[in-house]
Write a protein that holds these residues in place. Structure first.
Motif, PDB file in Angstrom:
ATOM      1  N   ILE A 100      39.527  23.280  12.914  1.00 60.61           N
ATOM      2  CA  ILE A 100      38.853  23.644  11.660  1.00 60.61           C
ATOM      3  C   ILE A 100      39.680  23.191  10.463  1.00 60.61           C
ATOM      4  O   ILE A 100      39.158  22.580   9.520  1.00 60.61           O
ATOM      5  N   LEU A 101      40.971  23.492  10.480  1.00 61.65           N
ATOM      6  CA  LEU A 101      41.825  23.097   9.363  1.00 61.65           C
ATOM      7  C   LEU A 101      41.905  21.574   9.238  1.00 61.65           C
ATOM      8  O   LEU A 101      41.907  21.036   8.129  1.00 61.65           O
ATOM      9  N   GLY A 102      41.938  20.880  10.371  1.00 57.01           N
ATOM     10  CA  GLY A 102      41.941  19.412  10.341  1.00 57.01           C
ATOM     11  C   GLY A 102      40.655  18.860   9.757  1.00 57.01           C
ATOM     12  O   GLY A 102      40.663  17.909   8.970  1.00 57.01           O
ATOM     13  N   PHE A 103      39.531  19.462  10.134  1.00 53.17           N
ATOM     14  CA  PHE A 103      38.233  19.079   9.576  1.00 53.17           C
ATOM     15  C   PHE A 103      38.238  19.277   8.062  1.00 53.17           C
ATOM     16  O   PHE A 103      37.819  18.391   7.306  1.00 53.17           O
ATOM     17  N   LEU A 104      38.713  20.427   7.615  1.00 46.84           N
ATOM     18  CA  LEU A 104      38.749  20.698   6.178  1.00 46.84           C
ATOM     19  C   LEU A 104      39.658  19.708   5.455  1.00 46.84           C
ATOM     20  O   LEU A 104      39.325  19.237   4.365  1.00 46.84           O
ATOM     21  N   GLN A 105      40.776  19.369   6.071  1.00 50.12           N
ATOM     22  CA  GLN A 105      41.690  18.408   5.454  1.00 50.12           C
ATOM     23  C   GLN A 105      41.010  17.048   5.270  1.00 50.12           C
ATOM     24  O   GLN A 105      41.209  16.379   4.264  1.00 50.12           O
ATOM     25  N   ARG A 106      40.184  16.652   6.233  1.00 52.38           N
ATOM     26  CA  ARG A 106      39.488  15.361   6.146  1.00 52.38           C
ATOM     27  C   ARG A 106      38.286  15.396   5.207  1.00 52.38           C
ATOM     28  O   ARG A 106      37.988  14.416   4.539  1.00 52.38           O
ATOM     29  N   GLU A 107      37.561  16.518   5.182  1.00 53.22           N
ATOM     30  CA  GLU A 107      36.257  16.567   4.513  1.00 53.22           C
ATOM     31  C   GLU A 107      36.245  17.217   3.131  1.00 53.22           C
ATOM     32  O   GLU A 107      35.364  16.927   2.340  1.00 53.22           O
ATOM     33  N   ALA A 108      37.163  18.110   2.863  1.00 51.51           N
ATOM     34  CA  ALA A 108      37.127  18.874   1.608  1.00 51.51           C
ATOM     35  C   ALA A 108      37.839  18.117   0.483  1.00 51.51           C
ATOM     36  O   ALA A 108      38.550  17.133   0.731  1.00 51.51           O
ATOM     37  N   ALA A 109      37.641  18.608  -0.730  1.00 48.76           N
ATOM     38  CA  ALA A 109      38.294  18.035  -1.906  1.00 48.76           C
ATOM     39  C   ALA A 109      39.811  18.046  -1.700  1.00 48.76           C
ATOM     40  O   ALA A 109      40.384  19.070  -1.318  1.00 48.76           O
ATOM     41  N   ASP A 110      40.448  16.909  -1.952  1.00 56.63           N
ATOM     42  CA  ASP A 110      41.869  16.732  -1.649  1.00 56.63           C
ATOM     43  C   ASP A 110      42.798  17.781  -2.250  1.00 56.63           C
ATOM     44  O   ASP A 110      43.601  18.364  -1.538  1.00 56.63           O
ATOM     45  N   GLY A 111      42.718  18.009  -3.536  1.00 55.21           N
ATOM     46  CA  GLY A 111      43.638  18.936  -4.204  1.00 55.21           C
ATOM     47  C   GLY A 111      43.558  20.354  -3.658  1.00 55.21           C
ATOM     48  O   GLY A 111      44.567  20.909  -3.198  1.00 55.21           O
ATOM     49  N   PRO A 112      42.366  20.958  -3.677  1.00 58.59           N
ATOM     50  CA  PRO A 112      42.267  22.338  -3.195  1.00 58.59           C
ATOM     51  C   PRO A 112      42.631  22.498  -1.716  1.00 58.59           C
ATOM     52  O   PRO A 112      43.301  23.458  -1.345  1.00 58.59           O
ATOM     53  N   VAL A 113      42.213  21.558  -0.874  1.00 60.81           N
ATOM     54  CA  VAL A 113      42.511  21.719   0.558  1.00 60.81           C
ATOM     55  C   VAL A 113      44.001  21.548   0.825  1.00 60.81           C
ATOM     56  O   VAL A 113      44.565  22.244   1.668  1.00 60.81           O
ATOM     57  N   ALA A 114      44.656  20.673   0.095  1.00 57.43           N
ATOM     58  CA  ALA A 114      46.104  20.516   0.259  1.00 57.43           C
ATOM     59  C   ALA A 114      46.817  21.806  -0.138  1.00 57.43           C
ATOM     60  O   ALA A 114      47.734  22.253   0.568  1.00 57.43           O
ATOM     61  N   ARG A 115      46.387  22.427  -1.249  1.00 58.88           N
ATOM     62  CA  ARG A 115      46.994  23.693  -1.677  1.00 58.88           C
ATOM     63  C   ARG A 115      46.739  24.790  -0.647  1.00 58.88           C
ATOM     64  O   ARG A 115      47.613  25.595  -0.351  1.00 58.88           O
ATOM     65  N   MET A 116      45.530  24.815  -0.089  1.00 56.32           N
ATOM     66  CA  MET A 116      45.191  25.833   0.894  1.00 56.32           C
ATOM     67  C   MET A 116      46.042  25.678   2.157  1.00 56.32           C
ATOM     68  O   MET A 116      46.620  26.648   2.650  1.00 56.32           O
TER      69      MET A 116
END
Length: 163
Positions: free
Chosen positions: A60-76
């Protein structure tokens, strides 16, 4: 035995190295405990094996890292101790999500549905996947804050209906 300036200096370096080692060791141990905390929480609340929970959270986290907005997902991801390592370990798991995932990817799609297929290929049902996503997002909000995680969720089409 007299102490020379070099011996004192050498001792300081050894002490510094020990402190740095201790700091790194404690930080690593803290990351393992936090990630273990998330995995245990998911396993218990969703009712799945810890090994499956670990792999699914990493996917799930890998999916979010690939698919979500770069800045917010990196912070998360950075806010969740141990998450970068978990992403690195499991983000390529699950192949292409089976036949349906492969077809969706070939058509340029996939997204949340492809992730669902990958998680199903790990033996999880839709109810478990939804509960897993909710637990992971709730934990991420505890660590990174609601605003950051809400930005992540809003940046992935279709994700909000599962969390």
């Amino acid at each position: 035995m007299p102490l020379s300036g070099d011996a004192g200096h050498s001792g300081a370096i050894v002490i510094s190295k020990s402190i740095i080692y201790l700091d790194v060791h404690v930080k690593k141990q803290s990351e393992e405990i936090s990630m273990s905390e998330l995995v245990t929480r998911v396993a218990e609340n969703v009712g799945i094996e810890p090994a499956t929970a670990e792999k699914a959270v990493g996917m799930i986290l890998g999916f979010l890292q690939r698919e979500a907005a770069d800045g917010p997902v990196a912070r998360m991801i950075e806010a969740i101790p141990g998450a970068p390592e978990l992403v690195a370990q499991y983000s390529g798991e699950g192949g292409n999500g089976g036949l349906l995932g492969g077809l969706m990817s070939a058509m340029g799609g996939g997204g949340v549905m492809a992730l669902g297929q990958q998680l199903m290929s790990q033996g999880l049902g839709m109810g478990e996947i939804t509960a897993l996503a909710r637990e992971t997002i709730a934990y991420a909000k505890e660590r990174a804050g609601d605003e950051v995680v809400d930005e992540v969720v809003a940046s992935v089409p279709g994700l909000s209906q599962f969390v």
